[in-house]
Design an enzyme around this catalytic site. Sequence first.
Site, short mmCIF file in Angstrom:
data_model
loop_
_atom_site.label_atom_id
_atom_site.label_comp_id
_atom_site.label_asym_id
_atom_site.label_seq_id
_atom_site.Cartn_x
_atom_site.Cartn_y
_atom_site.Cartn_z
N GLY A 9 15.38 -78.91 30.04
CA GLY A 9 16.14 -77.81 29.46
C GLY A 9 17.44 -77.60 30.20
O GLY A 9 17.73 -78.26 31.20
N HIS A 12 16.08 -75.51 33.52
CA HIS A 12 14.90 -76.02 34.20
C HIS A 12 14.33 -77.22 33.47
O HIS A 12 14.50 -77.38 32.26
CB HIS A 12 13.81 -74.94 34.31
CG HIS A 12 14.22 -73.76 35.13
ND1 HIS A 12 14.75 -72.62 34.57
CD2 HIS A 12 14.19 -73.54 36.47
CE1 HIS A 12 15.03 -71.75 35.53
NE2 HIS A 12 14.70 -72.28 36.69
N THR A 13 13.65 -78.05 34.24
CA THR A 13 12.93 -79.19 33.70
C THR A 13 11.44 -79.00 33.98
O THR A 13 11.06 -78.73 35.12
CB THR A 13 13.42 -80.51 34.33
OG1 THR A 13 14.78 -80.73 33.96
CG2 THR A 13 12.57 -81.69 33.86
N GLY A 109 17.78 -79.17 18.24
CA GLY A 109 17.30 -79.62 19.55
C GLY A 109 15.94 -80.29 19.45
O GLY A 109 15.05 -79.82 18.73
N ASP A 111 13.59 -80.39 21.56
CA ASP A 111 12.50 -79.53 22.03
C ASP A 111 12.02 -78.60 20.93
O ASP A 111 10.82 -78.31 20.81
CB ASP A 111 12.94 -78.74 23.26
CG ASP A 111 14.20 -77.90 23.01
OD1 ASP A 111 15.01 -78.26 22.15
OD2 ASP A 111 14.36 -76.87 23.71
N ARG A 112 12.94 -78.16 20.07
CA ARG A 112 12.56 -77.26 18.97
C ARG A 112 11.74 -78.00 17.92
O ARG A 112 10.77 -77.46 17.37
CB ARG A 112 13.81 -76.64 18.35
CG ARG A 112 14.65 -75.84 19.34
CD ARG A 112 15.89 -75.28 18.72
NE ARG A 112 15.55 -74.23 17.75
CZ ARG A 112 16.45 -73.68 16.94
NH1 ARG A 112 17.71 -74.08 16.97
NH2 ARG A 112 16.08 -72.72 16.10
#
Length: 262
Positions: A9, A12-13, A109, A111-112
């Site tokens: 992200g 953060h990862t 994205g 991730d989404r």
Amino acid sequence: MSLLAVDVGNAHTVLGIVSDGDVPAHWRVSTDGRRTADEWAVLLRGLVGRHFTGPDPISGIVLCSTVPGVTQAGREMLARHFADLEYLVVEPGVRTGIPVLTDNPREVGTDRIVNSLAAATIYGGPAVVVDFGGTATTFDVINAAGQYVGGAIAPGIEISLEALGRRGAQLRQVELIRPRSVIAKNTVEALQSGLVFGVAAQVEGLVERIVDELDVALEDVSVIATGYLSPLVFDECDCFTEHAPWLTLQGLEMVFRRNIRG
């Protein structure tokens, strides 16, 4: 078979060992776009090293990233340092198995999309996924047919707090915890109240509008909280039906299986 899932992200990862949806081990580190492929490899091996051996060793790696520079470094890292493993970088063109019904699917994205796939697979549709990241709080919507139909993006809790600290002369950074009450008696708790209860009210309001637009009954919708800041707000919202902190990692495993294992 154990899999190492990496969710990069903006701030953060998150890394986790995933095996058939279970996440027995996980880590969170800061995302630094200046890290080279070699530095990422050292970081991964330092955190996860013992899981590459043993009775159930990692046999594959899957990565998604919202930071283009890190995506490139991650691709180089996998090819150079983990070529003996099966690996996948989730990006446009990779099969996810969930239709994306937006104006430009390639700009959503990864991730989404991964969150939506996991939600549709585990909970079914219609569903709303609320992902509480530090930079953004995202709302992703899956219809009754299991299709991704869009969503919303709001400023994240941490970035909102940082903005207040930078622009408010008498405001400062505070610990992100639930204050004693909504009506605060001091500046620290006033900030905490605005952030925690303010975000909770925002979430409930947006979810209500989303459900109205879907034209379904609220009781028929799965509303799922995820993201590392979700524990801060989950209990303050009446709309949530599920708390799934590792939803992204579970979705990454699903995409990996679909692409690598057919």
